[in-house]
Structures are given as structure tokens and as C-alpha cells.
Design a protein around this motif. Structure first.
Motif, PDB file in Angstrom:
ATOM      1  N   ALA A  39       5.446 -64.924 -32.333  1.00  0.00           N
ATOM      2  CA  ALA A  39       4.776 -65.385 -31.113  1.00  0.00           C
ATOM      3  C   ALA A  39       3.270 -65.503 -31.273  1.00  0.00           C
ATOM      4  CB  ALA A  39       5.094 -64.431 -29.962  1.00  0.00           C
ATOM      5  N   LEU A  96       4.662 -64.459 -24.835  1.00  0.00           N
ATOM      6  CA  LEU A  96       5.349 -63.176 -24.903  1.00  0.00           C
ATOM      7  C   LEU A  96       6.741 -63.288 -24.277  1.00  0.00           C
ATOM      8  CD1 LEU A  96       3.784 -59.754 -23.994  1.00  0.00           C
ATOM      9  CD2 LEU A  96       6.053 -60.363 -23.206  1.00  0.00           C
ATOM     10  N   ALA A 104       8.957 -60.218 -34.171  1.00  0.00           N
ATOM     11  CA  ALA A 104       8.904 -61.005 -32.945  1.00  0.00           C
ATOM     12  C   ALA A 104       7.462 -61.278 -32.520  1.00  0.00           C
ATOM     13  CB  ALA A 104       9.656 -60.283 -31.832  1.00  0.00           C
ATOM     14  N   ALA A 105       6.603 -60.261 -32.613  1.00  0.00           N
ATOM     15  CA  ALA A 105       5.197 -60.434 -32.242  1.00  0.00           C
ATOM     16  C   ALA A 105       4.499 -61.414 -33.178  1.00  0.00           C
ATOM     17  CB  ALA A 105       4.481 -59.088 -32.263  1.00  0.00           C
ATOM     18  N   LEU A 130       8.348 -64.274 -27.981  1.00  0.00           N
ATOM     19  CA  LEU A 130       8.593 -62.898 -28.407  1.00  0.00           C
ATOM     20  C   LEU A 130       9.963 -62.409 -27.943  1.00  0.00           C
ATOM     21  CD1 LEU A 130       6.230 -59.905 -28.585  1.00  0.00           C
ATOM     22  CD2 LEU A 130       8.373 -59.641 -27.331  1.00  0.00           C
ATOM     23  N   ARG A 181      -0.558 -58.800 -33.274  1.00  0.00           N
ATOM     24  CA  ARG A 181      -0.049 -57.432 -33.156  1.00  0.00           C
ATOM     25  C   ARG A 181      -1.033 -56.391 -33.677  1.00  0.00           C
ATOM     26  NH1 ARG A 181       2.176 -54.550 -36.829  1.00  0.00           N
ATOM     27  NH2 ARG A 181       2.360 -56.334 -38.197  1.00  0.00           N
TER      28      ARG A 181
END
Length: 251
Positions: A34, A63, A30-31, A67, A38
């Protein structure tokens, strides 16, 4: 941002290992989706969850939009693939807050801006929302600061109307925050009514005034006097800006 695995303590050792891997895999993907760098996050782990401090200048709107959306999709995909009895389902509570923190503590990061998101993440209304919507994989709660400065101001999702304004009472602290369940209408969750800011007065509000007890009727031809009683309720709100993700013991 703070992340914690629901019902972690009741799982077996093998299941907890699987859940930790699933959480990290889902967050990593997910990071990356986005583009939140990370590899530059600072981490503090707690077994069933974690706290991450994102670097200055991180895009909070990405985010909250990319994210969160991708994390919900990753959890859903993982859970669909792991429906056999040998596997265990993962659901996450996630909180987002912005504020200065101290990273020089002897045993962790001290400061109220670290405590606040952890309190929101583990709060009764967040747990109640997941309990009421058993098919949901993710609950997201944001602080007043994040809601005011980012959710209501920026483009993208989720929209402000998708959040429910809640009151959180944890230990000796009282907060207000905003709750969101991807894919679900939080305004339809009746279990959240006791925590709804718009439906419940603050705990320290004065009780409504009782109407005056009528006295005996006045003699004919005499003079009578009446009294109007008004109740007053006051609400106070406070707001706090780096971003935290944190874990703590599952209760």
C-alpha cells in the motif's frame, strides 16, 4: 488501526511464537504494497496484537483498500501453506479510527482515540462475525468517523454497501461502527442481527407504548372518547481525525 490475533491465549508457547511472526510478516507485506511508509509508523506491541500510529498525511483510502485487501490475501496464503497439524491458523481482527492521540504516557498512549479502536476490535459483533464465517481470515471494523469521512467519500474498495452498521457495547462505553469481512456478505450473517443499528433500538430507548385497554362499552346514545398513543425512539450519533492500530489481551 488496531490488530489482534483471534484465540491467541489458547495456543501453546510455540504456536504463539509462530502466530506473532505470521502477523508481522503479513502486516509488513500489506503495508509495503500500500506504500504507507511502514518505517515511519509508531508502534506499541502487546504480544497477541499491536497498535500503530501512522504519520500525518497517510492515505487512509489506500489503507482501507490496498492494505486490507493485501493483508487478507497474505493471511489466506499463510493459512493454506500451514494446514499441517504442526502449524496453527491465524485470523485477525482489525480496527481503523482517525483522531488525535497523546504519545507521552508513562506506560502507553492515553486518550479516548486509542481506547475506541481497541474496544471495536475486541467487540462481540466482530467476534460473532468471525465465529459465523469460519473460513474468513480477517474482520475489519471502522469507526463512524472513518466510515463517514473516507469510506463514503472516496473511490476504491470496500464500498459502503459492503459494511454493516453495528452497535458496540463494551464495558461502560457504547459506540456505533461499521463491520466488513473481505469476501463475505456481512448482511447475510444472522448472528449480527442483535448488534445491527438498523434492526435494534439503542439500549436507552423507551419501550414501545402499549395500546390502551378498552373500557366498557358506552351506553347507547352516549358520547365516547378515544386516545391515540404514540411511541418515540430517538437515535444519537457522534463522530470524532491520525490513525491507530492497537493490540490488547485476547479474551
Amino acid at each position: 488501526m488496531t490488530v489482534d490475533i483471534e484465540d491467541y491465549g489458547s495456543r501453546t508457547d510455540a504456536e504463539q511464537r509462530v502466530l506473532q511472526s505470521a502477523m508481522m510478516m503479513s502486516l509488513d507485506r500489506a503495508a509495503d504494497a500500500a506504500m504507507l511508509h511502514r518505517e515511519r509508523w509508531k508502534w506499541q506491541f502487546g504480544g497477541d496484537g499491536l497498535m500503530a500510529v501512522l504519520p500525518p498525511g497517510s492515505d487512509i483510502l489506500r489503507l482501507l483498500d490496498v492494505l486490507v485487501r493485501r493483508l487478507d490475501a497474505e493471511l489466506g496464503s499463510y493459512n493454506r501453506l500451514r494446514e499441517q497439524p504442526a502449524w496453527t491458523r491465524i485470523r485477525l481482527r482489525l480496527a481503523v479510527h482517525a483522531g488525535p492521540i497523546h504519545q507521552d504516557g508513562e506506560s502507553g498512549w492515553p486518550g479516548q482515540h486509542v481506547v475506541l479502536p481497541a474496544r471495536l476490535r475486541d467487540s462481540k459483533p466482530v467476534r460473532a462475525a468471525l465465529g459465523a464465517r469460519t473460513q474468513a481470515d480477517l474482520a475489519v471494523v471502522v469507526s463512524e468517523d472513518v466510515y463517514r469521512d473516507y469510506v463514503t467519500q472516496g473511490p476504491g474498495d470496500p464500498r459502503p454497501t459492503e459494511f454493516r452498521h453495528i452497535r458496540v457495547q463494551e464495558k461502560k462505553q457504547s459506540y456505533t461502527a461499521h463491520l466488513y469481512l473481505p469476501g463475505y456478505d456481512v448482511h447475510q450473517i444472522v448472528e449480527l442481527a442483535p448488534y445491527d443499528v438498523d434492526e435494534q433500538p439503542p439500549s436507552d430507548a423507551a419501550p414501545p407504548a402499549m395500546p390502551a385497554t378498552p373500557g366498557p362499552p358506552a351506553p347507547t346514545g352516549g358520547i365516547t372518547a378515544g386516545r391515540d398513543i404514540f411511541g418515540t425512539v430517538s437515535n444519537n450519533a457522534s463522530g470524532g481525525g491520525s490513525i491507530n492500530i492497537g493490540g490488547g489481551p485476547d479474551r
